[in-house]
Motif scaffolding. Sequence first.
Motif, PDB file in Angstrom:
ATOM      1  N   THR A 202       0.856  -1.185   0.000  1.00 23.32           N
ATOM      2  CA  THR A 202       0.000   0.000   0.000  1.00 23.32           C
ATOM      3  C   THR A 202       0.893   1.236   0.000  1.00 23.32           C
ATOM      4  OG1 THR A 202      -1.692  -1.180   1.257  1.00 23.32           O
ATOM      5  CG2 THR A 202      -1.804   1.231   1.277  1.00 23.32           C
ATOM      6  N   THR A 203       0.515   2.234  -0.770  1.00 24.15           N
ATOM      7  CA  THR A 203       1.339   3.445  -0.781  1.00 24.15           C
ATOM      8  C   THR A 203       1.112   4.242   0.504  1.00 24.15           C
ATOM      9  OG1 THR A 203      -0.291   4.897  -1.833  1.00 24.15           O
ATOM     10  CG2 THR A 203       1.156   3.611  -3.305  1.00 24.15           C
ATOM     11  N   VAL A 204       2.101   5.031   0.848  1.00 25.79           N
ATOM     12  CA  VAL A 204       2.014   5.882   2.031  1.00 25.79           C
ATOM     13  C   VAL A 204       0.842   6.855   1.890  1.00 25.79           C
ATOM     14  CG1 VAL A 204       3.219   7.664   3.345  1.00 25.79           C
ATOM     15  CG2 VAL A 204       4.463   5.643   2.554  1.00 25.79           C
ATOM     16  N   ASP A 205       0.648   7.391   0.688  1.00 28.39           N
ATOM     17  CA  ASP A 205      -0.465   8.315   0.455  1.00 28.39           C
ATOM     18  C   ASP A 205      -1.814   7.617   0.654  1.00 28.39           C
ATOM     19  OD1 ASP A 205       1.286  10.384  -0.095  1.00 28.39           O
ATOM     20  OD2 ASP A 205       1.149  10.143  -2.271  1.00 28.39           O
ATOM     21  N   GLN A 206      -1.940   6.364   0.193  1.00 28.64           N
ATOM     22  CA  GLN A 206      -3.188   5.620   0.385  1.00 28.64           C
ATOM     23  C   GLN A 206      -3.446   5.382   1.869  1.00 28.64           C
ATOM     24  OE1 GLN A 206      -2.070   2.260  -2.095  1.00 28.64           O
ATOM     25  NE2 GLN A 206      -3.718   2.725  -3.551  1.00 28.64           N
ATOM     26  N   ALA A 207      -2.413   5.021   2.600  1.00 32.60           N
ATOM     27  CA  ALA A 207      -2.560   4.782   4.039  1.00 32.60           C
ATOM     28  C   ALA A 207      -3.001   6.053   4.760  1.00 32.60           C
ATOM     29  CB  ALA A 207      -1.253   4.252   4.624  1.00 32.60           C
ATOM     30  N   ALA A 208      -2.404   7.176   4.412  1.00 30.51           N
ATOM     31  CA  ALA A 208      -2.780   8.450   5.023  1.00 30.51           C
ATOM     32  C   ALA A 208      -4.235   8.785   4.716  1.00 30.51           C
ATOM     33  CB  ALA A 208      -1.858   9.565   4.534  1.00 30.51           C
ATOM     34  N   LYS A 209      -4.650   8.533   3.499  1.00 26.59           N
ATOM     35  CA  LYS A 209      -6.037   8.810   3.099  1.00 26.59           C
ATOM     36  C   LYS A 209      -7.009   7.923   3.872  1.00 26.59           C
ATOM     37  CE  LYS A 209      -9.033   9.188  -0.891  1.00 26.59           C
ATOM     38  NZ  LYS A 209      -9.204   9.065  -2.331  1.00 26.59           N
ATOM     39  N   ILE A 210      -6.683   6.650   4.018  1.00 26.15           N
ATOM     40  CA  ILE A 210      -7.539   5.723   4.765  1.00 26.15           C
ATOM     41  C   ILE A 210      -7.670   6.184   6.210  1.00 26.15           C
ATOM     42  CG2 ILE A 210      -7.698   3.378   5.703  1.00 26.15           C
ATOM     43  CD1 ILE A 210      -6.321   2.435   3.049  1.00 26.15           C
ATOM     44  N   MET A 211      -6.542   6.521   6.840  1.00 33.21           N
ATOM     45  CA  MET A 211      -6.584   6.967   8.238  1.00 33.21           C
ATOM     46  C   MET A 211      -7.421   8.229   8.386  1.00 33.21           C
ATOM     47  SD  MET A 211      -2.973   6.273  10.105  1.00 33.21           S
ATOM     48  CE  MET A 211      -1.749   5.878   8.902  1.00 33.21           C
ATOM     49  N   SER A 212      -7.279   9.135   7.457  1.00 28.77           N
ATOM     50  CA  SER A 212      -8.021  10.387   7.512  1.00 28.77           C
ATOM     51  C   SER A 212      -9.518  10.142   7.310  1.00 28.77           C
ATOM     52  CB  SER A 212      -7.487  11.344   6.439  1.00 28.77           C
ATOM     53  OG  SER A 212      -8.211  12.533   6.438  1.00 28.77           O
ATOM     54  N   GLU A 213      -9.872   9.362   6.302  1.00 31.44           N
ATOM     55  CA  GLU A 213     -11.287   9.111   5.999  1.00 31.44           C
ATOM     56  C   GLU A 213     -11.978   8.300   7.090  1.00 31.44           C
ATOM     57  OE1 GLU A 213     -11.226   7.239   2.155  1.00 31.44           O
ATOM     58  OE2 GLU A 213     -11.020   9.144   1.096  1.00 31.44           O
ATOM     59  N   LYS A 214     -11.276   7.349   7.684  1.00 32.59           N
ATOM     60  CA  LYS A 214     -11.874   6.469   8.689  1.00 32.59           C
ATOM     61  C   LYS A 214     -11.685   7.007  10.110  1.00 32.59           C
ATOM     62  CE  LYS A 214     -13.093   3.364   5.666  1.00 32.59           C
ATOM     63  NZ  LYS A 214     -14.476   3.078   5.366  1.00 32.59           N
ATOM     64  N   ASN A 215     -10.963   8.127  10.231  1.00 28.43           N
ATOM     65  CA  ASN A 215     -10.702   8.741  11.528  1.00 28.43           C
ATOM     66  C   ASN A 215     -10.045   7.764  12.504  1.00 28.43           C
ATOM     67  OD1 ASN A 215     -10.654  10.955  13.243  1.00 28.43           O
ATOM     68  ND2 ASN A 215     -12.609  10.417  14.174  1.00 28.43           N
ATOM     69  N   ILE A 216      -8.998   7.102  12.023  1.00 30.01           N
ATOM     70  CA  ILE A 216      -8.233   6.169  12.852  1.00 30.01           C
ATOM     71  C   ILE A 216      -6.773   6.613  12.867  1.00 30.01           C
ATOM     72  CG2 ILE A 216      -9.787   4.200  12.596  1.00 30.01           C
ATOM     73  CD1 ILE A 216      -7.995   3.147  10.377  1.00 30.01           C
ATOM     74  N   SER A 217      -6.046   6.173  13.879  1.00 33.49           N
ATOM     75  CA  SER A 217      -4.675   6.650  14.046  1.00 33.49           C
ATOM     76  C   SER A 217      -3.611   5.609  13.731  1.00 33.49           C
ATOM     77  CB  SER A 217      -4.475   7.166  15.468  1.00 33.49           C
ATOM     78  OG  SER A 217      -4.708   6.127  16.396  1.00 33.49           O
ATOM     79  N   GLY A 218      -4.031   4.416  13.353  1.00 34.87           N
ATOM     80  CA  GLY A 218      -3.060   3.383  13.024  1.00 34.87           C
ATOM     81  C   GLY A 218      -3.669   2.295  12.179  1.00 34.87           C
ATOM     82  N   LEU A 219      -2.831   1.706  11.326  1.00 35.60           N
ATOM     83  CA  LEU A 219      -3.279   0.631  10.440  1.00 35.60           C
ATOM     84  C   LEU A 219      -2.341  -0.565  10.556  1.00 35.60           C
ATOM     85  CD1 LEU A 219      -3.943   2.689   7.185  1.00 35.60           C
ATOM     86  CD2 LEU A 219      -5.664   1.400   8.462  1.00 35.60           C
ATOM     87  N   PRO A 220      -2.870  -1.715  10.956  1.00 34.80           N
ATOM     88  CA  PRO A 220      -2.031  -2.905  10.927  1.00 34.80           C
ATOM     89  C   PRO A 220      -1.647  -3.238   9.480  1.00 34.80           C
ATOM     90  CG  PRO A 220      -3.994  -3.261  12.253  1.00 34.80           C
ATOM     91  CD  PRO A 220      -4.191  -1.978  11.518  1.00 34.80           C
ATOM     92  N   VAL A 221      -0.417  -3.674   9.318  1.00 36.89           N
ATOM     93  CA  VAL A 221       0.077  -4.109   8.007  1.00 36.89           C
ATOM     94  C   VAL A 221       0.148  -5.630   8.065  1.00 36.89           C
ATOM     95  CG1 VAL A 221       1.937  -3.947   6.333  1.00 36.89           C
ATOM     96  CG2 VAL A 221       1.435  -1.985   7.819  1.00 36.89           C
ATOM     97  N   ILE A 222      -0.617  -6.271   7.187  1.00 35.84           N
ATOM     98  CA  ILE A 222      -0.682  -7.736   7.229  1.00 35.84           C
ATOM     99  C   ILE A 222      -0.321  -8.328   5.877  1.00 35.84           C
ATOM    100  CG2 ILE A 222      -2.381  -7.808   9.097  1.00 35.84           C
ATOM    101  CD1 ILE A 222      -4.512  -8.359   6.918  1.00 35.84           C
TER     102      ILE A 222
END
Length: 147
Positions: free
Chosen positions: A18-38
Amino acid sequence: MFARDIMTKELITVSPETTVDQAAKIMSEKNISGLPVIDEDNRIMGIVTEGDLLGKHKKIDPPGYIEFLGGIIFTESQDEYFEQLQKYVATKVVQLMSTDVVTVTPDTPVEELPTLMDQKEIKRVLVTEKGKLIGIVSRADVIRALS
């Protein structure tokens, strides 16, 4: 009460590619502060957090040095500088994520989580069973459970 009772089961995760930009967008849209990488087998590879994303954008200061007899002598370690530089140029989550992930089992008592989070200076723990990610517990989850 146990981790299984308060964990979020509907997980939002990303892959290492996943790109860093995609991860930032997901966190922003979902209002979460962390994403597990699996990985494809739902095994934890790391976690990318707001802190990791902020670290990517912070000012990087090169290590100090002095010139002596035509050579350069560094006055501090270059390791931290190169680590920051690698994060600064990261384009994929795998290049930015933290790999030192704190996990608990579903049977971990809720009362143990505040101490663990404080000692490790983290905001969330991943809940695993048989090596696979099954949930996540944030500080907010713990506070709700204990109040």
